[in-house]
Design an enzyme around this catalytic site. Sequence first.
Site, short mmCIF file in Angstrom:
data_model
loop_
_atom_site.label_atom_id
_atom_site.label_comp_id
_atom_site.label_asym_id
_atom_site.label_seq_id
_atom_site.Cartn_x
_atom_site.Cartn_y
_atom_site.Cartn_z
N LYS A 175 4.07 13.27 -8.63
CA LYS A 175 5.03 13.31 -7.50
C LYS A 175 6.41 13.08 -8.32
O LYS A 175 6.60 11.83 -8.76
CB LYS A 175 4.74 12.26 -6.59
CG LYS A 175 5.82 11.85 -5.84
CD LYS A 175 5.44 10.85 -4.88
CE LYS A 175 6.74 10.20 -3.99
NZ LYS A 175 6.60 9.12 -3.03
N GLY B 209 10.63 3.42 3.04
CA GLY B 209 10.36 1.83 3.45
C GLY B 209 11.06 1.53 5.00
O GLY B 209 10.85 0.40 5.35
N ALA C 105 7.18 9.28 3.35
CA ALA C 105 8.55 8.46 3.43
C ALA C 105 8.73 8.38 5.01
O ALA C 105 9.02 9.35 5.48
CB ALA C 105 9.60 8.50 2.78
N GLY C 106 8.68 6.93 5.38
CA GLY C 106 9.50 6.86 6.73
C GLY C 106 8.42 6.69 8.11
O GLY C 106 8.95 6.31 8.94
N ASN D 125 3.12 4.40 2.27
CA ASN D 125 2.61 3.37 1.55
C ASN D 125 2.86 2.21 2.36
O ASN D 125 2.27 1.21 2.80
CB ASN D 125 3.14 3.17 0.13
CG ASN D 125 2.94 1.96 -0.83
OD1 ASN D 125 2.92 2.17 -1.88
ND2 ASN D 125 2.25 0.98 -0.11
N THR D 126 4.41 1.81 2.86
CA THR D 126 4.78 0.88 3.23
C THR D 126 3.97 0.77 4.93
O THR D 126 3.81 -0.64 5.17
CB THR D 126 6.16 0.77 3.57
OG1 THR D 126 6.75 0.76 2.03
CG2 THR D 126 7.00 -0.63 3.86
#
Lengths: 76, 265
Positions: free
Chosen positions: B106, B167, B193-194, B215-216
Amino acid sequence: MVSSKISTYMKISVNGNLKQLDGEIVTISALIVTLNLTGKRLAIEKNGEIVPRSQFNEVSVREGDQLEIVGAVGGG
Amino acid sequence: MIIDKMNKQLTIAGKSYHSRLLVGTGKYKDFTETRAAIDASGAQIVTVAIRRTNIGQTAGEPSLLEYLPPEEFTYLPNTAGCYSADDAVRTLRLARELLDGHKLVKLEVLGDPKTLYPNVIETISAAKILVKDGFDVMVYTSDDPIIAKQLEDIGCCAVMPLASLIGSGMGILNPWNLQIIIENAKIPVLVDAGVGCAGDAAIAMELGCDGVLMNTAIAAARDPVMMAGAMKKAIEAGRESYLAGRMPKKLYSASPSSPTTGLIT
């Protein structure tokens, strides 16, 4: 009389930190043992060049060498 | 392309995966929680970061690899924290050495530590080098359809536009751009993301994304393992909703669902 056993040492940089090691030359394999990293999965760069794992026994480290030792950690 | 979209499996760089949810391995309480959340998510591809090894750490200290054996998961080493093409390329070459010649990576090159917004100029130049060097590059980028297409043309194996900033958990802020990217792409498009909650993940899939990387949203949930399970279901539900084809939107229809005849009078 000068003793036949002269103590020598070298200074190298490991992950940005200065390390003083005994001797004038050491293989990457021996360095891994010295740094207590035996058995860890890692990749090593010496002076900006990757050292393939297959060459850890042959490639040596000397005074002034800069090493980066990396591993995989959690990340997104 | 339409046939490919109908496929049950997600194919990236010639390998097929039944899970369309890709997850990060950061920000968890400990490795036990990391493993439990990833198991609940059903993810087969997990991202990892490449960092300097702690020197002088205790020999028996556990490592991520022990909890997520590379034989069980497809590792996706990332370039998180890189702000230049050179740093990103260097990081992934080390990752390839670390993971025994592993080619799937990535790429992300950031432009600003405050917002973590991607630097697409550096991303493009890194992508060119990495593709030439034989890597299979999944590339994180902005939601700019022109950049996404350029990254595809360079030879990236998947393009991964942001839904919103890394994040932030702000969800999908520009579904219209994502739709254009998906419509134009001949390679898998994954939102990276997001995403903040399961609803966001479902919406991404309903837009026609091939997968979502997060992830987050899992790690920072009050109950990460439960959220991982919710994300798995959302991805599957969103995918099926996309494939099933939604009903057309109308302001009103004058067509009730119950029969208009046989009413008692």
